[in-house]
Scaffold this motif. Sequence first.
Motif, mmCIF file in Angstrom:
data_model
loop_
_atom_site.group_PDB
_atom_site.id
_atom_site.type_symbol
_atom_site.label_atom_id
_atom_site.label_comp_id
_atom_site.label_asym_id
_atom_site.label_seq_id
_atom_site.Cartn_x
_atom_site.Cartn_y
_atom_site.Cartn_z
ATOM 1 N N HIS A 8 1.026 -1.204 0.106
ATOM 2 C CA HIS A 8 0.325 -0.144 0.056
ATOM 3 C C HIS A 8 0.947 1.411 0.494
ATOM 4 N N ALA A 11 2.332 1.115 -3.777
ATOM 5 C CA ALA A 11 0.976 1.964 -4.145
ATOM 6 C C ALA A 11 0.444 3.868 -4.369
ATOM 7 N N VAL A 15 0.760 6.492 -7.203
ATOM 8 C CA VAL A 15 -0.433 7.003 -7.515
ATOM 9 C C VAL A 15 -0.308 8.799 -7.306
ATOM 10 N N THR A 20 -1.957 5.344 -12.572
ATOM 11 C CA THR A 20 -3.570 4.981 -11.736
ATOM 12 C C THR A 20 -3.313 3.562 -11.366
ATOM 13 N N ASP A 21 -3.958 3.229 -10.309
ATOM 14 C CA ASP A 21 -4.040 2.241 -9.234
ATOM 15 C C ASP A 21 -5.075 1.328 -10.107
ATOM 16 N N LYS A 23 -5.825 -1.299 -9.020
ATOM 17 C CA LYS A 23 -6.121 -2.630 -7.976
ATOM 18 C C LYS A 23 -6.655 -3.879 -8.138
ATOM 19 N N SER A 43 -0.634 -2.026 -10.656
ATOM 20 C CA SER A 43 -1.040 -2.983 -9.563
ATOM 21 C C SER A 43 0.317 -3.519 -8.684
ATOM 22 N N ALA A 58 5.351 -4.755 -7.795
ATOM 23 C CA ALA A 58 4.189 -3.424 -9.376
ATOM 24 C C ALA A 58 4.193 -3.741 -10.553
#
Length: 143
Positions: A8, A11, A15, A20-21, A23, A43, A58
């Motif tokens: 997290h 991420a 961001v 763009t995540d 997910k 992601s 990643a």
Amino acid sequence: MPRVTRAHTVAHHLVQGGLTDLKLSEAAQMKDRPGLYREDGFSVRSYHAPDGTLLTVAGAYGPDWFMTLAQIRHRLEQPYIRYAVTDDAPELRDHELLVRWATGEELRARRQAAAARQAPVVALLRHQEAERAAEDAGQSALF
């Protein structure tokens, strides 16, 4: 032993860098191809290193996933973020990068490389400042 790298946190940094995540679930990351997605993005998922350390993977997805992969690497290797990114872990696919905390040696090497790249520009700026100071003092350069 490397420090724990949480997915997290990685991420969040990506961001904040404008990526763009998507997910995606871990299962989707493991089975899908990166080019299947309409939107470029990334992601993240957790990865256990052979020594037991929790690291992050990643992955880049979308029609231009190769460019997204380069953006991920560039963003995470900024001096103020302090991650090291590699693509040589055994279970990684072509569109994935392993993220871990950078060591002090790696950070020093990055600073030295950046200083070497910037040295010609810095020298030029200093020369221009010296010329400007000489002109302001009433002296002009003789040619």
